[in-house]
Design a protein around this motif. Structure first.
Motif, PDB file in Angstrom:
ATOM      1  N   GLU A  94       2.446   6.652  -9.217  1.00 21.25           N
ATOM      2  CA  GLU A  94       2.613   5.638 -10.264  1.00 21.25           C
ATOM      3  C   GLU A  94       3.981   4.944 -10.135  1.00 21.25           C
ATOM      4  O   GLU A  94       4.076   3.704 -10.218  1.00 21.25           O
ATOM      5  CB  GLU A  94       2.506   6.301 -11.639  1.00 21.25           C
ATOM      6  N   ALA A  95       5.043   5.721  -9.902  1.00 17.22           N
ATOM      7  CA  ALA A  95       6.382   5.143  -9.787  1.00 17.22           C
ATOM      8  C   ALA A  95       6.471   4.230  -8.570  1.00 17.22           C
ATOM      9  O   ALA A  95       7.076   3.143  -8.642  1.00 17.22           O
ATOM     10  CB  ALA A  95       7.423   6.259  -9.689  1.00 17.22           C
ATOM     11  N   LEU A  96       5.873   4.636  -7.462  1.00 16.67           N
ATOM     12  CA  LEU A  96       5.914   3.795  -6.260  1.00 16.67           C
ATOM     13  C   LEU A  96       5.106   2.511  -6.449  1.00 16.67           C
ATOM     14  O   LEU A  96       5.503   1.446  -5.976  1.00 16.67           O
ATOM     15  CB  LEU A  96       5.409   4.585  -5.046  1.00 16.67           C
ATOM     16  N   GLU A  97       3.997   2.610  -7.140  1.00 13.26           N
ATOM     17  CA  GLU A  97       3.200   1.407  -7.403  1.00 13.26           C
ATOM     18  C   GLU A  97       3.958   0.435  -8.293  1.00 13.26           C
ATOM     19  O   GLU A  97       3.911  -0.778  -8.078  1.00 13.26           O
ATOM     20  CB  GLU A  97       1.860   1.791  -8.042  1.00 13.26           C
ATOM     21  N   ASN A  98       4.650   0.961  -9.300  1.00 10.10           N
ATOM     22  CA  ASN A  98       5.406   0.097 -10.220  1.00 10.10           C
ATOM     23  C   ASN A  98       6.660  -0.486  -9.575  1.00 10.10           C
ATOM     24  O   ASN A  98       7.234  -1.446 -10.103  1.00 10.10           O
ATOM     25  CB  ASN A  98       5.793   0.864 -11.486  1.00 10.10           C
ATOM     26  N   SER A  99       7.116   0.105  -8.459  1.00 10.33           N
ATOM     27  CA  SER A  99       8.332  -0.401  -7.799  1.00 10.33           C
ATOM     28  C   SER A  99       8.019  -1.039  -6.452  1.00 10.33           C
ATOM     29  O   SER A  99       8.912  -1.205  -5.630  1.00 10.33           O
ATOM     30  CB  SER A  99       9.336   0.743  -7.629  1.00 10.33           C
ATOM     31  N   GLN A 100       6.751  -1.359  -6.206  1.00  9.08           N
ATOM     32  CA  GLN A 100       6.299  -2.004  -4.968  1.00  9.08           C
ATOM     33  C   GLN A 100       6.742  -1.216  -3.721  1.00  9.08           C
ATOM     34  O   GLN A 100       7.139  -1.790  -2.712  1.00  9.08           O
ATOM     35  CB  GLN A 100       6.797  -3.454  -4.864  1.00  9.08           C
ATOM     36  N   MET A 149       0.846  -1.182   0.000  1.00  8.74           N
ATOM     37  CA  MET A 149       0.000   0.000   0.000  1.00  8.74           C
ATOM     38  C   MET A 149       0.889   1.242   0.000  1.00  8.74           C
ATOM     39  O   MET A 149       1.793   1.377   0.809  1.00  8.74           O
ATOM     40  CB  MET A 149      -0.908  -0.024   1.225  1.00  8.74           C
ATOM     41  N   ILE A 150       0.613   2.159  -0.879  1.00  5.46           N
ATOM     42  CA  ILE A 150       1.374   3.401  -1.018  1.00  5.46           C
ATOM     43  C   ILE A 150       0.718   4.467  -0.139  1.00  5.46           C
ATOM     44  O   ILE A 150      -0.492   4.716  -0.246  1.00  5.46           O
ATOM     45  CB  ILE A 150       1.386   3.866  -2.498  1.00  5.46           C
ATOM     46  N   THR A 151       1.530   5.111   0.714  1.00  2.00           N
ATOM     47  CA  THR A 151       1.003   6.144   1.616  1.00  2.00           C
ATOM     48  C   THR A 151       1.446   7.523   1.139  1.00  2.00           C
ATOM     49  O   THR A 151       2.381   7.667   0.340  1.00  2.00           O
ATOM     50  CB  THR A 151       1.516   5.931   3.055  1.00  2.00           C
ATOM     51  N   ILE A 152       0.772   8.531   1.672  1.00  2.00           N
ATOM     52  CA  ILE A 152       1.111   9.919   1.334  1.00  2.00           C
ATOM     53  C   ILE A 152       2.527  10.258   1.794  1.00  2.00           C
ATOM     54  O   ILE A 152       3.238  11.025   1.142  1.00  2.00           O
ATOM     55  CB  ILE A 152       0.065  10.912   1.907  1.00  2.00           C
ATOM     56  N   GLU A 153       2.963   9.670   2.906  1.00  2.00           N
ATOM     57  CA  GLU A 153       4.327   9.907   3.404  1.00  2.00           C
ATOM     58  C   GLU A 153       5.362   9.401   2.410  1.00  2.00           C
ATOM     59  O   GLU A 153       6.394  10.027   2.193  1.00  2.00           O
ATOM     60  CB  GLU A 153       4.531   9.241   4.781  1.00  2.00           C
ATOM     61  N   MET A 154       5.076   8.240   1.797  1.00  2.00           N
ATOM     62  CA  MET A 154       6.000   7.687   0.809  1.00  2.00           C
ATOM     63  C   MET A 154       6.061   8.584  -0.417  1.00  2.00           C
ATOM     64  O   MET A 154       7.138   8.838  -0.975  1.00  2.00           O
ATOM     65  CB  MET A 154       5.565   6.271   0.422  1.00  2.00           C
ATOM     66  N   ILE A 155       4.899   9.079  -0.817  1.00  2.33           N
ATOM     67  CA  ILE A 155       4.849   9.985  -1.974  1.00  2.33           C
ATOM     68  C   ILE A 155       5.607  11.272  -1.661  1.00  2.33           C
ATOM     69  O   ILE A 155       6.388  11.768  -2.481  1.00  2.33           O
ATOM     70  CB  ILE A 155       3.377  10.272  -2.381  1.00  2.33           C
ATOM     71  N   ILE A 182      11.617   3.269  -2.865  1.00  2.00           N
ATOM     72  CA  ILE A 182      11.870   4.645  -3.327  1.00  2.00           C
ATOM     73  C   ILE A 182      12.992   4.684  -4.359  1.00  2.00           C
ATOM     74  O   ILE A 182      12.888   5.386  -5.365  1.00  2.00           O
ATOM     75  CB  ILE A 182      12.148   5.578  -2.135  1.00  2.00           C
ATOM     76  N   LEU A 183      14.050   3.941  -4.133  1.00  2.00           N
ATOM     77  CA  LEU A 183      15.159   3.926  -5.086  1.00  2.00           C
ATOM     78  C   LEU A 183      14.691   3.408  -6.443  1.00  2.00           C
ATOM     79  O   LEU A 183      15.003   4.005  -7.478  1.00  2.00           O
ATOM     80  CB  LEU A 183      16.324   3.079  -4.558  1.00  2.00           C
ATOM     81  N   GLU A 184      13.954   2.342  -6.441  1.00  5.19           N
ATOM     82  CA  GLU A 184      13.427   1.793  -7.700  1.00  5.19           C
ATOM     83  C   GLU A 184      12.471   2.793  -8.351  1.00  5.19           C
ATOM     84  O   GLU A 184      12.426   2.913  -9.576  1.00  5.19           O
ATOM     85  CB  GLU A 184      12.724   0.456  -7.456  1.00  5.19           C
ATOM     86  N   ALA A 185      11.703   3.515  -7.538  1.00  6.73           N
ATOM     87  CA  ALA A 185      10.777   4.510  -8.077  1.00  6.73           C
ATOM     88  C   ALA A 185      11.544   5.637  -8.756  1.00  6.73           C
ATOM     89  O   ALA A 185      11.149   6.120  -9.830  1.00  6.73           O
ATOM     90  CB  ALA A 185       9.893   5.065  -6.957  1.00  6.73           C
ATOM     91  N   ILE A 186      12.660   6.077  -8.168  1.00  3.59           N
ATOM     92  CA  ILE A 186      13.479   7.134  -8.780  1.00  3.59           C
ATOM     93  C   ILE A 186      14.038   6.642 -10.113  1.00  3.59           C
ATOM     94  O   ILE A 186      14.007   7.361 -11.121  1.00  3.59           O
ATOM     95  CB  ILE A 186      14.606   7.575  -7.819  1.00  3.59           C
ATOM     96  N   ILE A 187      14.517   5.408 -10.138  1.00  2.00           N
ATOM     97  CA  ILE A 187      15.044   4.840 -11.383  1.00  2.00           C
ATOM     98  C   ILE A 187      13.940   4.761 -12.437  1.00  2.00           C
ATOM     99  O   ILE A 187      14.156   5.108 -13.602  1.00  2.00           O
ATOM    100  CB  ILE A 187      15.671   3.452 -11.125  1.00  2.00           C
ATOM    101  N   TYR A 188      12.753   4.347 -12.024  1.00  2.00           N
ATOM    102  CA  TYR A 188      11.609   4.282 -12.940  1.00  2.00           C
ATOM    103  C   TYR A 188      11.313   5.664 -13.526  1.00  2.00           C
ATOM    104  O   TYR A 188      11.102   5.808 -14.731  1.00  2.00           O
ATOM    105  CB  TYR A 188      10.380   3.723 -12.194  1.00  2.00           C
ATOM    106  N   GLU A 227       8.034  11.657   0.474  1.00  2.00           N
ATOM    107  CA  GLU A 227       9.461  11.331   0.527  1.00  2.00           C
ATOM    108  C   GLU A 227      10.054  11.303  -0.879  1.00  2.00           C
ATOM    109  O   GLU A 227      11.123  11.860  -1.122  1.00  2.00           O
ATOM    110  CB  GLU A 227       9.659   9.981   1.224  1.00  2.00           C
ATOM    111  N   LEU A 228       9.359  10.682  -1.813  1.00  3.75           N
ATOM    112  CA  LEU A 228       9.843  10.610  -3.190  1.00  3.75           C
ATOM    113  C   LEU A 228       9.877  12.004  -3.812  1.00  3.75           C
ATOM    114  O   LEU A 228      10.853  12.381  -4.466  1.00  3.75           O
ATOM    115  CB  LEU A 228       8.963   9.666  -4.013  1.00  3.75           C
ATOM    116  N   ARG A 229       8.849  12.790  -3.566  1.00  3.72           N
ATOM    117  CA  ARG A 229       8.800  14.154  -4.121  1.00  3.72           C
ATOM    118  C   ARG A 229       9.876  15.052  -3.510  1.00  3.72           C
ATOM    119  O   ARG A 229      10.341  15.995  -4.151  1.00  3.72           O
ATOM    120  CB  ARG A 229       7.421  14.761  -3.902  1.00  3.72           C
ATOM    121  N   ALA A 230      10.284  14.769  -2.285  1.00  4.55           N
ATOM    122  CA  ALA A 230      11.354  15.546  -1.655  1.00  4.55           C
ATOM    123  C   ALA A 230      12.692  15.262  -2.340  1.00  4.55           C
ATOM    124  O   ALA A 230      13.585  16.103  -2.347  1.00  4.55           O
ATOM    125  CB  ALA A 230      11.439  15.227  -0.171  1.00  4.55           C
ATOM    126  N   ARG A 231      12.810  14.070  -2.896  1.00  2.84           N
ATOM    127  CA  ARG A 231      14.076  13.693  -3.540  1.00  2.84           C
ATOM    128  C   ARG A 231      14.129  14.094  -5.003  1.00  2.84           C
ATOM    129  O   ARG A 231      15.203  14.440  -5.505  1.00  2.84           O
ATOM    130  CB  ARG A 231      14.297  12.198  -3.398  1.00  2.84           C
TER     131      ARG A 231
END
Length: 164
Positions: free
Chosen positions: A23-29, A1-7, A32-38, A9-13
């Protein structure tokens, strides 16, 4: 489950929209690192913000370099003043005997820290027949000794007028 905190965190990076981050977090389960690469692979990172951050870092570095140069100039100037102050001296002479010889650095410190004592003592030396002169390569190029000779002559004239 993707939370607002995870989103968040990714947007901060990286600079992406909430939708792209989710979408990136869902595709990388949720990794965060995989989401950035995506996001990089799919060219979804806003490069303008990254460019701004890089430019801003460069500006900060230039400001730090400017400050460093200013500090180096002040240190260099201070070293030069101290070198000249230590290589030039104030000499008090009476009857061709050196009574006192101090570097200009010490004289300046004494006059600044104890002006109510040092300045009257210098005047007293003039009125008691002592000669004050400056010695050193840098100071002899100036008219400081001419001024001190005039002060000695004036003190002698005042003293002789007072005696009359």
């Amino acid at each position: 489950m993707i939370t607002i905190e995870m989103i968040d965190e990714l947007r901060a990076r990286v600079d992406v929209t909430y939708e792209d981050a989710k979408e990136a977090l869902e595709n990388s389960q949720g990794d965060i690192l995989e989401a950035i690469i995506y996001l990089e692979r799919n060219n979804k990172i806003n490069s303008k913000k990254q460019e701004y951050k890089e430019d801003h870092k460069e500006e900060q570095k230039e400001e730090q370099d400017g400050f460093t140069r200013a500090v180096c100039k002040v240190i260099s100037w201070s070293k030069n003043v101290l070198r000249k102050g230590n290589s030039n001296h104030l000499v008090i002479v009476k009857n061709d005997n050196v009574i006192l010889r101090l570097s200009l650095t010490v004289i300046v410190l004494v006059v600044v820290l104890a002006p109510y004592i040092s300045l009257p003592l210098l005047l007293l030396a003039l009125f008691t027949g002592h000669k004050i002169k400056f010695v050193g390569d840098d100071i002899e190029k100036t008219r400081a000794n001419d001024t001190m000779d005039k002060a000695s002559t004036t003190a002698e004239n005042i003293k002789s007028e007072f005696v009359k």
